[in-house]
Scaffold this motif. Structure first.
Motif, short mmCIF file in Angstrom:
data_model
loop_
_atom_site.label_atom_id
_atom_site.label_comp_id
_atom_site.label_asym_id
_atom_site.label_seq_id
_atom_site.Cartn_x
_atom_site.Cartn_y
_atom_site.Cartn_z
N VAL A 48 0.83 -1.18 0.06
CA VAL A 48 -0.04 -0.12 -0.23
C VAL A 48 0.88 1.25 -0.02
O VAL A 48 0.23 2.38 -0.33
CB VAL A 48 -1.07 -0.14 1.15
CG1 VAL A 48 -0.18 0.47 2.49
CG2 VAL A 48 -2.21 1.12 0.82
N SER A 51 -8.00 9.03 0.00
CA SER A 51 -7.15 9.17 1.53
C SER A 51 -7.93 8.13 2.37
O SER A 51 -7.46 7.58 3.17
CB SER A 51 -6.93 10.37 1.92
OG SER A 51 -6.18 11.17 1.02
N PHE A 67 -7.38 4.72 1.68
CA PHE A 67 -5.86 4.29 1.87
C PHE A 67 -5.85 3.90 3.46
O PHE A 67 -5.27 2.92 3.79
CB PHE A 67 -5.10 5.51 1.62
CG PHE A 67 -3.82 5.45 1.99
CD1 PHE A 67 -2.96 4.56 1.13
CD2 PHE A 67 -3.03 5.76 2.90
CE1 PHE A 67 -1.48 4.19 1.61
CE2 PHE A 67 -1.93 5.65 3.35
CZ PHE A 67 -0.99 4.79 2.48
N ALA A 80 -5.61 0.50 -3.62
CA ALA A 80 -5.58 1.82 -2.74
C ALA A 80 -4.47 2.45 -2.41
O ALA A 80 -4.67 3.97 -2.46
CB ALA A 80 -6.17 1.29 -1.18
N GLY A 81 -3.39 2.18 -2.49
CA GLY A 81 -1.96 2.76 -2.40
C GLY A 81 -1.94 3.49 -3.80
O GLY A 81 -1.25 4.92 -3.83
N PHE A 102 -3.96 6.55 -3.77
CA PHE A 102 -3.66 7.47 -3.01
C PHE A 102 -2.35 8.44 -3.46
O PHE A 102 -2.26 9.50 -3.52
CB PHE A 102 -3.38 6.87 -1.58
CG PHE A 102 -2.93 7.91 -0.47
CD1 PHE A 102 -3.77 8.88 0.05
CD2 PHE A 102 -1.48 7.99 -0.16
CE1 PHE A 102 -3.46 9.91 1.02
CE2 PHE A 102 -1.23 8.68 0.89
CZ PHE A 102 -1.80 9.74 1.41
#
Length: 673
Positions: free
Chosen positions: A445, A498, A501, A534-535, A538
């Motif tokens: 991530v 965010s 994340f 997700a990473g 972000f």
């Protein structure tokens, strides 16, 4: 000649399958509770029809989604759900009709395989109380449940083929059709043996490659006369040839991985099972040579030389013959017992009961780099994405365009990190240690996405690949459509990215989802995909280069980074201070005996979650500041160029305004105090 290839494949496949069944002994009756000759021969026959129908359906949908133009005359109204005023291209319509008919056969053959598999599993006793036992098989037995899932997926895909003519609807049918491969892979020979991940993922990749390759050949053969008459033979074959090349790579790579799990020495190759594998490998190599001949010497001459067209169809016929033989051998291998046992270990250790693999040696820093457990899926994804990026980079350079070498290096470094995290020490020890599992998550991530984002893959895709102009939709068009959909824009929004994340970690570890990621194959792969995504979103919101994200101003980006990392730190501290074991049924029963308790290891994982984010956070903060400085420099240069073009008109106008204000103030009467 082209239409005759389909019965040729069926005939040769039946002959090869029967020969392999008798050669390996798979057709021999069992000593106890034999289901009968109808099932012994009916099950492989139904699976053969199933495989042919699956190839036809997936191949036809592939042509409709990625190769053929949907609308007549190449009008590019590609994604609208209703295009009643635009006539559909006859070739596209024919491909959908092929998908319709083959999907019906596919559904019926899936039901037949389900019933035959039930009788084959239960044996002769299945006939005593057929309906009740069948109900138990499809509701309580994992093998039966998977076949029910397969039937449902195929039926829904078939319904979409009949019920829609939109590109998105047909693409959805294609996705569902390809999704059938997952339960098929989960039912493979090695699904319960050591090397479960390698067996399932390599088998899935093998089936995918074979289906795309053979299905495309079927569609070309069935559309052959229409293709030649429409003068679309060359562009269609060129596009299919690229997909076939990818499919061949998947078949070879996955075939080697899967074979090594079942045949592990020269003596095993000398068994009947090993000899069939060698024959299948030989046929695959011949297929690859024919494909190479197509790409190098035939495709470029299609449409310009009559001899090339004749040669093309001759090679296609030979390719079909080899494919028919290969498929027959594949069905026989599925019914045969490999020389290497594929059953779970007898008297297993606690770690083997949980993970299916032996407990790795006690971890240390060097073993995090020396211990490996390959995941063929992510290796194939990383290799494919790397090759595609390099090819696009070379195309740009040949065209005379510039592309920063650092972006290429960044992308390749990210792919190396991805392979390490999914196949190296973090993956090996992440199955038995909470702290290692936390390392795996933090790298996925926070570390892996950074070089990938800086590689700007969407921009490279737009610049390094040609846009379709004939109304068809390729990978470039589909990716750009996906990037601009409201759904992805929502998840890519900086605030949402965010929250996702930071919040995903809390939900994953404290809701019980973590156990399913450890205990199930699908859960583990979805976990990797989610945290990587997700990473990426972000990092894309903060330091990304690609379009599709409305990024906040630079000061706000730093604020978002600090707030998110503060939340991340509190998450790590909460785990460090907790005395309740997360996924205790798993980590509490590994039985490692490495000198510390599971709760000690969990608290170490909390400190890792807190500390491992410091370096990526610092890197992101530096990148934001660098981009901020570059943005300020660009703005200053823009202002300078504007002043040069207007001879400082803006500055002179500002000075004139100040002079006017001063003159007005001078003429004004003095104020009384």
């Amino acid at each position: 000649m082209q239409r005759a290839t389909v019965p040729i494949v069926v005939f040769l496949g039946v002959i090869a399958g029967l020969a392999a069944l008798f050669f390996t002994g798979a057709a021999n009756p069992t000593l106890l509770n034999d289901p009968g000759s109808v099932v012994r021969f009916g099950l492989p026959a139904a699976k053969f029809v199933f495989n042919i129908a699956m190839s036809l359906t997936v191949g036809a949908l592939m042509f409709a989604v990625l190769i053929l133009p949907r609308t007549a005359g190449g009008r590019a109204r590609r994604h609208k759900a209703t295009d009643d005023d635009v006539p559909l291209d006859p070739l596209w319509t024919k491909a959908i009709q092929i998908a319709e008919y083959s999907s019906v056969v596919w559904t019926l053959s899936a039901v037949a395989v389900l019933v035959f598999s039930f009788v084959d599993t239960v044996g002769a006793q299945a006939y005593l109380d057929f309906s009740n036992q069948l109900g138990v098989f499809v509701t309580q037995i994992a093998y039966g449940q998977l076949w029910v899932l397969i039937v449902v997926l195929i039926a829904v895909a078939s319904t979409l083929c009949f019920g829609t003519r939109s590109h998105i609807g047909i693409a959805a049918a294609g996705v569902l059709s390809v999704a059938v491969i997952l339960p098929l892979a989960l039912m493979g020979h090695s699904a319960e043996a050591s090397g479960h991940t390698q067996a399932v993922n390599s088998l899935g990749l093998h089936i995918l490659g074979a289906v795309l390759w053979l299905g495309g050949l079927f569609v070309i053969a069935l559309l052959g006369t229409r293709l030649a008459a429409s003068k679309n033979l060359k562009p269609v074959v060129e596009r299919y040839s690229t997909i076939a090349l990818i499919a061949f790579g998947l078949i070879v790579f996955s075939g080697v991985v899967n074979s090594l799990l079942r045949v592990q020495g020269f003596d095993d190759l000398m068994t009947t099972y090993g000899q069939v594998i060698l024959a299948k490998a030989f046929a695959t190599v011949l297929l690859g040579l024919i494909g190479f001949w197509h790409r190098q010497f035939v495709i470029s001459r299609l449409g310009t030389a009559a001899s090339a067209t004749v040669e093309f169809w001759r090679l296609i016929t030979v390719e079909f013959i080899l494919f028919g033989v290969t498929m027959g051998m594949a069905v026989a291998l599925a019914r045969s017992q490999p020389p290497v046992p594929q059953e779970p270990v007898g008297d297993p250790t606690p770690a083997e009961i949980l993970t299916g693999d032996p407990l790795p040696p006690k971890p240390n820093l060097s073993r995090y780099f020396s211990e490996w457990s390959m995941d063929p899926l992510w290796i194939a994804i990383a290799a494919g994405a790397s090759i595609a990026y390099v090819v696009a980079f070379i195309n740009l350079r040949r065209r005379g365009d510039k592309w920063p070498v650092l972006r290429l290096i960044s992308w390749l470094v990210g792919m190396v990190f991805l392979v390490y995290v999914t196949s190296g020490g973090p993956r090996v020890y992440g199955e038995v240690q909470f702290s290692a599992h936390m390392i795996e998550h933090m790298l996925l991530v926070m570390v892996v996405p950074l070089p990938l984002v800086l590689g700007a893959p969407i921009t490279m895709l737009m610049r390094g690949t040609k846009a379709r102009t004939d109304g068809s939709v390729g990978l470039r068009e589909w990716v750009l459509w996906l990037v601009h959909t409201p759904y992805l824009r929502f998840f890519a929004h900086p605030i949402v990215a965010s929250v996702n994340f930071a919040g995903s970690l809390v939900v994953f570890y404290y809701s019980g989802i973590m156990y399913y990621a450890l205990d199930t194959h699908i859960g583990h792969e979805l976990m990797i995909a989610h945290f990587l995504g997700a990473g990426y979103l972000f990092a894309q919101a903060l330091i990304g280069i690609d379009p599709g994200v409305k990024r906040p101003v630079f000061p706000m980006r730093l604020v978002m980074l600090l707030v998110t990392m503060a939340f991340h730190a509190f998450f790590g501290i909460s785990i460090m201070s907790s005395n309740v074991l997360i996924a205790g049924d798993w980590f509490g029963n590994v039985g490692a005996g490495w000198g510390y308790t599971a709760i000690d290891d969990q608290q170490l994982g909390g400190s890792i979650a807190w500390g491992i984010g410091e370096f990526p956070t610092l890197f992101i903060a530096i990148m934001v500041c660098v981009q901020w400085a570059k943005s300020s420099d660009r703005e200053a240069k823009r202002i300078d160029r504007s002043e040069d073009r207007t001879d400082d008109a803006e500055l002179r106008a500002y000075n004139a305004m100040l002079a006017s204000m001063a003159e007005r103030d001078a003429k004004a009467p003095p104020r009384r105090r």
